[in-house]
Design an enzyme around this catalytic site. Structure first.
Site, PDB file in Angstrom:
ATOM      1  N   ASP A 201       0.880  -1.173   0.000  1.00 21.27           N
ATOM      2  CA  ASP A 201       0.000   0.000   0.000  1.00 21.27           C
ATOM      3  C   ASP A 201       0.916   1.222   0.000  1.00 21.27           C
ATOM      4  O   ASP A 201       1.641   1.460   0.977  1.00 21.27           O
ATOM      5  CB  ASP A 201      -0.873  -0.046   1.261  1.00 21.27           C
ATOM      6  CG  ASP A 201      -1.760   1.188   1.408  1.00 21.27           C
ATOM      7  OD1 ASP A 201      -1.513   2.200   0.734  1.00 21.27           O
ATOM      8  OD2 ASP A 201      -2.689   1.133   2.238  1.00 21.27           O
ATOM      9  N   VAL A 202       0.889   1.997  -1.085  1.00 18.46           N
ATOM     10  CA  VAL A 202       1.862   3.094  -1.222  1.00 18.46           C
ATOM     11  C   VAL A 202       1.655   4.208  -0.199  1.00 18.46           C
ATOM     12  O   VAL A 202       2.510   5.073  -0.052  1.00 18.46           O
ATOM     13  CB  VAL A 202       1.850   3.715  -2.641  1.00 18.46           C
ATOM     14  CG1 VAL A 202       2.313   2.717  -3.686  1.00 18.46           C
ATOM     15  CG2 VAL A 202       0.493   4.305  -2.993  1.00 18.46           C
TER      16      VAL A 202
ATOM     17  N   ASN B 129       2.498   5.734 -10.030  1.00 19.10           N
ATOM     18  CA  ASN B 129       1.243   5.647 -10.789  1.00 19.10           C
ATOM     19  C   ASN B 129       0.008   5.374  -9.941  1.00 19.10           C
ATOM     20  O   ASN B 129      -1.099   5.763 -10.312  1.00 19.10           O
ATOM     21  CB  ASN B 129       1.399   4.547 -11.853  1.00 19.10           C
ATOM     22  CG  ASN B 129       0.079   4.171 -12.482  1.00 19.10           C
ATOM     23  OD1 ASN B 129      -0.449   4.891 -13.329  1.00 19.10           O
ATOM     24  ND2 ASN B 129      -0.509   3.055 -12.048  1.00 19.10           N
TER      25      ASN B 129
ATOM     26  N   TYR C 294     -10.043  14.143  -5.562  1.00 21.23           N
ATOM     27  CA  TYR C 294      -9.165  13.690  -6.657  1.00 21.23           C
ATOM     28  C   TYR C 294      -8.455  14.879  -7.308  1.00 21.23           C
ATOM     29  O   TYR C 294      -7.229  14.860  -7.505  1.00 21.23           O
ATOM     30  CB  TYR C 294     -10.008  12.932  -7.684  1.00 21.23           C
ATOM     31  CG  TYR C 294      -9.208  12.340  -8.829  1.00 21.23           C
ATOM     32  CD1 TYR C 294      -8.582  11.099  -8.693  1.00 21.23           C
ATOM     33  CD2 TYR C 294      -9.082  13.005 -10.038  1.00 21.23           C
ATOM     34  CE1 TYR C 294      -7.853  10.549  -9.742  1.00 21.23           C
ATOM     35  CE2 TYR C 294      -8.357  12.463 -11.093  1.00 21.23           C
ATOM     36  CZ  TYR C 294      -7.750  11.235 -10.938  1.00 21.23           C
ATOM     37  OH  TYR C 294      -7.021  10.699 -11.969  1.00 21.23           O
TER      38      TYR C 294
ATOM     39  N   LYS D  13      -4.375  15.723  -7.456  1.00 21.18           N
ATOM     40  CA  LYS D  13      -3.576  15.875  -8.684  1.00 21.18           C
ATOM     41  C   LYS D  13      -2.990  17.284  -8.784  1.00 21.18           C
ATOM     42  O   LYS D  13      -1.887  17.468  -9.305  1.00 21.18           O
ATOM     43  CB  LYS D  13      -4.417  15.531  -9.916  1.00 21.18           C
ATOM     44  CG  LYS D  13      -4.888  14.069  -9.963  1.00 21.18           C
ATOM     45  CD  LYS D  13      -3.731  13.070  -9.965  1.00 21.18           C
ATOM     46  CE  LYS D  13      -4.211  11.633 -10.153  1.00 21.18           C
ATOM     47  NZ  LYS D  13      -3.116  10.650 -10.136  1.00 21.18           N
TER      48      LYS D  13
HETATM   49  P1  NAD Z   1      -6.705   1.640 -12.387  1.00 20.32           P
HETATM   50  O1  NAD Z   1      -7.769   1.658 -11.368  1.00 20.32           O
HETATM   51  O2  NAD Z   1      -6.698   0.565 -13.404  1.00 20.32           O
HETATM   52  O3  NAD Z   1      -5.265   1.648 -11.721  1.00 20.32           O
HETATM   53  C1  NAD Z   1      -4.975   2.208 -10.476  1.00 20.32           C
HETATM   54  C2  NAD Z   1      -4.083   1.237  -9.756  1.00 20.32           C
HETATM   55  O4  NAD Z   1      -3.666   1.789  -8.502  1.00 20.32           O
HETATM   56  C3  NAD Z   1      -4.814  -0.071  -9.444  1.00 20.32           C
HETATM   57  O5  NAD Z   1      -4.008  -1.143  -9.882  1.00 20.32           O
HETATM   58  C4  NAD Z   1      -4.944  -0.058  -7.939  1.00 20.32           C
HETATM   59  O6  NAD Z   1      -4.909  -1.341  -7.361  1.00 20.32           O
HETATM   60  C5  NAD Z   1      -3.714   0.745  -7.549  1.00 20.32           C
HETATM   61  N1  NAD Z   1      -3.810   1.272  -6.195  1.00 20.32           N
HETATM   62  C6  NAD Z   1      -4.875   1.888  -5.605  1.00 20.32           C
HETATM   63  N2  NAD Z   1      -4.581   2.168  -4.325  1.00 20.32           N
HETATM   64  C7  NAD Z   1      -3.320   1.733  -4.108  1.00 20.32           C
HETATM   65  C8  NAD Z   1      -2.445   1.746  -2.987  1.00 20.32           C
HETATM   66  N3  NAD Z   1      -2.838   2.257  -1.804  1.00 20.32           N
HETATM   67  N4  NAD Z   1      -1.214   1.208  -3.118  1.00 20.32           N
HETATM   68  C9  NAD Z   1      -0.823   0.674  -4.289  1.00 20.32           C
HETATM   69  N5  NAD Z   1      -1.589   0.638  -5.388  1.00 20.32           N
HETATM   70  C10 NAD Z   1      -2.820   1.165  -5.295  1.00 20.32           C
HETATM   71  O7  NAD Z   1      -6.775   3.070 -13.092  1.00 20.32           O
HETATM   72  P2  NAD Z   1      -5.757   3.792 -14.089  1.00 20.32           P
HETATM   73  O8  NAD Z   1      -6.592   4.614 -14.967  1.00 20.32           O
HETATM   74  O9  NAD Z   1      -4.798   2.844 -14.691  1.00 20.32           O
HETATM   75  O10 NAD Z   1      -5.028   4.789 -13.103  1.00 20.32           O
HETATM   76  C11 NAD Z   1      -3.625   4.874 -12.980  1.00 20.32           C
HETATM   77  C12 NAD Z   1      -3.225   6.308 -12.684  1.00 20.32           C
HETATM   78  O11 NAD Z   1      -3.566   7.129 -13.798  1.00 20.32           O
HETATM   79  C13 NAD Z   1      -3.926   6.920 -11.469  1.00 20.32           C
HETATM   80  O12 NAD Z   1      -3.002   7.715 -10.734  1.00 20.32           O
HETATM   81  C14 NAD Z   1      -4.988   7.788 -12.105  1.00 20.32           C
HETATM   82  O13 NAD Z   1      -5.351   8.882 -11.287  1.00 20.32           O
HETATM   83  C15 NAD Z   1      -4.261   8.246 -13.352  1.00 20.32           C
HETATM   84  N6  NAD Z   1      -5.158   8.732 -14.400  1.00 20.32           N
HETATM   85  C16 NAD Z   1      -5.971   7.904 -15.106  1.00 20.32           C
HETATM   86  C17 NAD Z   1      -6.794   8.418 -16.108  1.00 20.32           C
HETATM   87  C18 NAD Z   1      -7.693   7.556 -16.945  1.00 20.32           C
HETATM   88  O14 NAD Z   1      -8.418   8.098 -17.771  1.00 20.32           O
HETATM   89  N7  NAD Z   1      -7.693   6.257 -16.796  1.00 20.32           N
HETATM   90  C19 NAD Z   1      -6.791   9.784 -16.371  1.00 20.32           C
HETATM   91  C20 NAD Z   1      -5.964  10.609 -15.634  1.00 20.32           C
HETATM   92  C21 NAD Z   1      -5.143  10.076 -14.655  1.00 20.32           C
END
Ligand code: NAD
Length: 270
Positions: free
Chosen positions: A68-69, A95, A168, A172
């Site tokens: 857990d980060v 990430n 959120y 960010k």
């Molecule tokens: P996702 O839900 O597939 O991935 C997020 C990952 O973070 C998951 O694998 C989850 O298990 C992990 N996670 C959550 N809490 C955690 C913790 N406490 N410790 C370790 N890991 C943890 O979604 P995604 O879209 O792949 O998101 C990845 C990143 O990209 C995030 O930071 C998200 O804010 C950012 N993001 C995504 C989008 C989009 O459109 N998908 C847009 C902007 C930003």
């Protein structure tokens, strides 16, 4: 099976939240670019093991590790394991992230804190351990021109306000100035720090926004380039940002968003 390239050969990357979506694609991309990869996950071991298997089948090295980060002792344990397994850490992809959405008037303190703990404090904790390791290890000019690289996963919502998602958006916005302040402080040590700010990328985090044709049509109104992003759109940029090809990019946020930040509502005169 894709062949391994040598772009990141001899380097080790930690990718947080790499069991799904963007993180999984980044982990695989870096593994196929020749890096040893720590595939961090919080709960979904299957997704993390899939990423490890893809890298190993291509001849690379990877290991899944549950952390857990937002917990300092766990983050420290992950870096210790990475150093014991692969010798050092060269690249951090910060990430891991999540959403806990609610109208502001109803948002609980727990949900506010939870999102900030994972999305912002998690990036602080991992970056601090990475910088400590970069400094301990010292320069290795044979693998990279920099002492280390940190890539912060931000969002278009470091810039675009987001009603109903204030936790959120605040997290960010925090990542933006965490990244820029780190870049200012760590540049003289030859540590490169940048952010990638995705727009709408098809992943589990935003499934509701793209999984039906009606939802996708609504989403496309926000994207001048008229395509919802794929995880490879982000992982390709991250692999490049981690490589010496981008050595003079420092303290930048790269928006990878099909133009979402171009105020598309003004396209027809506002
Ligand atoms: P996702 O839900 O597939 O991935 C997020 C990952 O973070 C998951 O694998 C989850 O298990 C992990 N996670 C959550 N809490 C955690 C913790 N406490 N410790 C370790 N890991 C943890 O979604 P995604 O879209 O792949 O998101 C990845 C990143 O990209 C995030 O930071 C998200 O804010 C950012 N993001 C995504 C989008 C989009 O459109 N998908 C847009 C902007 C930003």
């Amino acid at each position: 099976m894709q062949p391994i390239s040598s772009k990141l050969a001899g380097q080790t990357a930690i990718v947080t939240g790499a069991s799904s979506g963007i993180g999984k694609a980044c982990a695989i991309g870096m593994g196929l670019a020749g890096a040893n990869v720590v595939v961090n996950y919080a709960g979904n071991s299957q997704g993390a093991e899939e990423a490890v298997a893809i890298i190993q089948e291509a001849g690379g090295q990877a290991i899944a590790y549950k952390v857990d980060v937002s917990k300092q002792d766990q983050v420290k344990a992950m870096f210790k394991m990475a150093i014991e397994t692969f010798g050092t850490v060269d690249i951090l992809v910060n990430n891991a992230g999540l959403q806990k959405d609610a109208p502001f008037i109803d948002m609980s303190l727990e949900d506010w804190q939870f999102v900030l703990d994972v999305n912002l404090t998690g990036q602080f904790l991992c970056a601090q351990e990475a910088v400590r390791e970069f400094n301990r290890r010292g320069m290795r000019p044979e693998v990279s021109r920099s002492l280390g690289k940190i890539i912060c996963m931000s969002s278009v919502h470091e810039l675009i306000p987001w009603a109903g998602h204030v936790n959120y958006a605040a997290s960010k916005g925090g990542v933006m100035l965490l990244m820029r302040s780190l870049a200012q402080e760590l540049g003289p040590m030859k540590i490169r720090v940048n952010s990638v700010a995705p727009g709408a990328i098809k992943t589990p985090i935003n499934r509701m926004a793209w999984e039906t044709p009606e939802a996708e049509e609504r989403l496309l109104k926000l994207i001048p380039y008229k395509r919802v992003g794929e995880t490879s759109d982000i992982s390709n940029v991250c692999c490049w940002l981690a490589s010496d090809e981008s050595d003079y990019i420092h303290g930048a946020t790269l928006f990878v968003d099909g133009g979402m930040t171009l105020y598309p509502g003004f396209e027809d005169n506002g």
